[in-house]
Design an enzyme around this catalytic site. Sequence first.
Site, mmCIF file in Angstrom:
data_model
loop_
_atom_site.group_PDB
_atom_site.id
_atom_site.type_symbol
_atom_site.label_atom_id
_atom_site.label_comp_id
_atom_site.label_asym_id
_atom_site.label_seq_id
_atom_site.Cartn_x
_atom_site.Cartn_y
_atom_site.Cartn_z
ATOM 1 N N ASP C 127 0.806 -1.228 0.000
ATOM 2 C CA ASP C 127 0.000 0.000 0.000
ATOM 3 C C ASP C 127 0.834 1.269 0.000
ATOM 4 O O ASP C 127 0.319 2.352 -0.288
ATOM 5 C CB ASP C 127 -0.920 0.026 1.217
ATOM 6 C CG ASP C 127 -2.013 -1.011 1.130
ATOM 7 O OD1 ASP C 127 -2.247 -1.522 0.020
ATOM 8 O OD2 ASP C 127 -2.620 -1.313 2.168
ATOM 9 N N LEU C 272 -4.257 -11.279 -6.063
ATOM 10 C CA LEU C 272 -3.331 -11.287 -7.203
ATOM 11 C C LEU C 272 -2.263 -10.213 -7.055
ATOM 12 O O LEU C 272 -1.164 -10.337 -7.590
ATOM 13 C CB LEU C 272 -4.080 -11.024 -8.507
ATOM 14 C CG LEU C 272 -5.043 -12.122 -8.943
ATOM 15 C CD1 LEU C 272 -5.748 -11.689 -10.205
ATOM 16 C CD2 LEU C 272 -4.298 -13.425 -9.158
#
Lengths: 341, 341, 341, 341
Positions: C127, C272
Amino acid sequence: MRVGVLTGGGDCPGLNAALRAIVRAAAHAEPLEVIGFRDGWRGPLDGDTRPLGASDVLDVLDRGGTLLGSSRTNPISMDDGIDRVRSGLVAAGCDALIAIGGEDTLGVAHALAEAGVAVVGVPKTIDNDLSATDVTIGHDTAVAIATEAVDRVRTTAESHHRAIVVEVMGRHAGWIALRSGIAGGADAILIPEQPFDIEEVVARCARVTARGRAPIVVVAEGAVPQGGEEVLTRAGTDAFGHVQLGGVGDHVAAEIGRATGVSTRAVVLGHLQRGGTPTAYDRVLGTRFGLHAVDAVRDGAWGSMVALRGDEIVRAPLADGVGKLKTVPPEQYAEALALLD
Amino acid sequence: MRVGVLTGGGDCPGLNAALRAIVRAAAHAEPLEVIGFRDGWRGPLDGDTRPLGASDVLDVLDRGGTLLGSSRTNPISMDDGIDRVRSGLVAAGCDALIAIGGEDTLGVAHALAEAGVAVVGVPKTIDNDLSATDVTIGHDTAVAIATEAVDRVRTTAESHHRAIVVEVMGRHAGWIALRSGIAGGADAILIPEQPFDIEEVVARCARVTARGRAPIVVVAEGAVPQGGEEVLTRAGTDAFGHVQLGGVGDHVAAEIGRATGVSTRAVVLGHLQRGGTPTAYDRVLGTRFGLHAVDAVRDGAWGSMVALRGDEIVRAPLADGVGKLKTVPPEQYAEALALLD
Amino acid sequence: MRVGVLTGGGDCPGLNAALRAIVRAAAHAEPLEVIGFRDGWRGPLDGDTRPLGASDVLDVLDRGGTLLGSSRTNPISMDDGIDRVRSGLVAAGCDALIAIGGEDTLGVAHALAEAGVAVVGVPKTIDNDLSATDVTIGHDTAVAIATEAVDRVRTTAESHHRAIVVEVMGRHAGWIALRSGIAGGADAILIPEQPFDIEEVVARCARVTARGRAPIVVVAEGAVPQGGEEVLTRAGTDAFGHVQLGGVGDHVAAEIGRATGVSTRAVVLGHLQRGGTPTAYDRVLGTRFGLHAVDAVRDGAWGSMVALRGDEIVRAPLADGVGKLKTVPPEQYAEALALLD
Amino acid sequence: MRVGVLTGGGDCPGLNAALRAIVRAAAHAEPLEVIGFRDGWRGPLDGDTRPLGASDVLDVLDRGGTLLGSSRTNPISMDDGIDRVRSGLVAAGCDALIAIGGEDTLGVAHALAEAGVAVVGVPKTIDNDLSATDVTIGHDTAVAIATEAVDRVRTTAESHHRAIVVEVMGRHAGWIALRSGIAGGADAILIPEQPFDIEEVVARCARVTARGRAPIVVVAEGAVPQGGEEVLTRAGTDAFGHVQLGGVGDHVAAEIGRATGVSTRAVVLGHLQRGGTPTAYDRVLGTRFGLHAVDAVRDGAWGSMVALRGDEIVRAPLADGVGKLKTVPPEQYAEALALLD
């Protein structure tokens, strides 16, 4: 001679290679004029055409999708649909049509041929479920993408001691699941052709976990549990009040998690599987299919489709291609089982 | 029953998938013991073995190369080579052998079978030049890598108004060049099977340049100009006055540059083509070949090799596989020509 | 001197590069002994260790995930958690600890440092929401994967005249969405930092459609509509009776479809994004962070974390890294808006 | 206000992202008219322009190269070159110029700025050797391609017990070699900044071989042996008796092979490194540079170039960017050495 071309059904990588080959082959020898119909059968129905020449197919080999557009418009389900398509072809001045598509599109092509229209088919579908050809355009790329997904989730599953279920496309045939599951080393592969025993799937995952490994399950969207489909048909409601249905991937993940206590996640590949740059394999296949489709037009081989047999491109009756779905034969599914440790 | 396994000749992606499948399939039903010979035929000659069990083939599906090692050691060129291999197999306690390799390796396997050894073959070679099978392990990955290279050089060629020649592998057969050339949209594809007319290549490049595009030529390392190889054996002088000799790629680039005045570069892919992660296609093919090789051992199908026909794995006599090279047939080369604009 | 190492929180590509670098750097000069704790903070809490030597880090550079395993176990939420970790480190004979992780893991590291434990931090999170460093391990790979997904869905969207919404990770910070949206050429990018006006998103999609193009929207999982989150917090029930919540991607897709009449699909990338082969960038970053973490240990720079500033690796107080989330600043979001046509 | 844009020097992935961003940003607020000069400085010298509008930059984000074309034409080496460029700009009606390029191109831009022309620079070069910015457009993609090459050759090297030398670009700066070598886990990394001791390279390879592994060496094209370049200018004789001269990669491979007796091969990446699809990183960087270049034009920040510092785009004097090459500092090379086992 003017030849119309259209691409119908779900798009897939390799279609542009076929269109490029058609345009280039048509320009040789006695040149054919090529025009494109937009968006599959909507094109001839609505008289929506575009010229298709050399400059339109530059730089398209590595592009997924179809430059002609596609749709799921199906004249067979319309009143006089076949007649209206025929009229549309005549109105556009087409002497012949090359229809590129899967079961639905080639089914229409077959009906047109039966009705006397000069039509030739090219088989494409990522699902690979067309008979009469070893393989269809788009399948290899879909398997490649699904395999990469299995590779990717594996490292996360191992790091977190999780099980992960990857749901791939294949409503009626499990080719993508079978091949990406084998290529990715999945611990279980669930396909529509072989209703699965969820107890067995769970037990297998538990064995993998017991060895300190993370189980990976690849499941085709059309796979069903033994005992019928009803478990999958209870409608749900999502957070926004839309009625929806969890797919089989979510179901299998939930069952594994519940039964093994292992944190289990589902990943649904969805549209990722059908877009983007085609593999070299699909570019070559699409190109060869396109070239031979033009040969078939020149030969007047109406009602036939091009097909791969071994490493040759041959012709097969459209009737053979669409007569019945090519599903995974039991002996190929047995190969996947023979790999389990 | 104890089965030996070896991988011979140049390595390629997909070999580890085959080894994994052999180990896994051998563990089923009546289990077979599997041992590996190191470095192709050097293994049995030197008595160099290693156990091959479930833990050795974890996490190898996406690994190129061969965990057994390989070599170009060829017993046929040695005194009593075949006898010495046979003795090595006996000394290692092997009841049977699975030999994975190309023309040379399977040639030895064939000689062993003729001499009464219980041997089964698995065809691999990036060059795809083995008969009796639609395709060999490693070829699809090599084509994929070469195609990506063509894609990459194209953008540079276009930006700089250059011609670029990509030299790929293929000493006797042009499969890699043919398929990567088609997939990459090359303007000329030169293969060993069809001696090339350099004037024609130059003229074609000039036409591409005249349209404002950058010509790309894909040439197999074994391609030769019409009139024989001697043109390639003249020592040349590079831009700095150093005498040097290039491969056919350098030769073709030099000729194009000289004749057209367009800045022309050669890129030689070399070993890039045979390593790294196998495509999904090669993983599936290697896996299936491995599974069926174990079946052939269980069935005592000595002297056979596994082969792909359509989408089935069949058996073929080793003699058929190695009898003559599978080269590009004229009609497939004609496909490439039909694409030229 | 014995140094413990652990990886905590969600796994990501590049962690193994860091571990390899730590092991290798520790073997130089005055060698340090390295032991690994399994599964993040669970390792020291449970006394679960493994030796970590040269042979453990062979062939791991291109492997995603973490060979040490990870978990979300957080001692701060436990009674005496910090004390128990300290005791676990002592029991394992560790003189120092390298903690590799995101906000939670480095928060614990900071608490340990405050409590006098010799600890050094390494920042990782796909992130990219840690302060004090330009970027964290794993982010570049996540952006690359998300960008490839946008590329892939685009061809399908164009072929079928659809809108597609891609939901990527980012609960509190929109870095992945921002960068993959820019790299993929998205028509709208929705991030947690900027509550979105669904009317505006719909209007923009309608403009794209009006130009004959297919709108692509990239949305971070934590993006919220203006007016509050409540629209996203109504619980739903899926087809199997499990309570679940549709994500923001599904919501946005439904709204676009409803308002524009264009067939709209959502693709949720989920896991993914965090697995598989790391990009070269993440391998280099992980390696450099690992090397400098060992330097920090040798220097006794307890309570610090390694960080990237420009192209140098520096040290920053752990307090700075975890003090507040690094979110997308308005001026960088404005860049995305400036691109819209 | 009319702004000219050109791309000069070697092409690289990410240039089209910059051009697209320039066009899009120019259309906002008080719109600027954008025209493109073809082929770098040849454009203004020859008055060769093209309009550059929204439709020209559709679908270019994932395309390598430059849609404007490029060349190595350098006005500084011409009589009155700078004046002639200035006249060309005036003739084309340009009020300002955005020059995208490396050391040479930005050197011209600097000279123009000194001569009073309204010019802004954007730094690109795969070599990353421009000062004043953390990184340049194209470098990340080049490192990614080179790393993939190292990954690929490794499996072949291991399978055949060979050493492989990969020669990458970098005539004066070793950034590509350093980073792809670290990312690929090379056993030796040779860069122009640090003349290498071939004895030491050989000894290191011998140690790797002794451990049963295959050595991989990454060498920048500009790396030189200690004692000067003369060792590279001796003509050699290849295996077939032909006199030839290789690059430094061939030289190093020959020395390793000779000294260790291990079969050693060189792979020269050449133009593969600069073409094809840009990484997400380069697309974002190119886009942001393009946006900020337009801001600089609007602000009249003549004589400046955009630059990355941390995660912000800033402006730097062109003089700083081209004053001296940014080479690999000794402490970053030391990182590579610290990794060796």
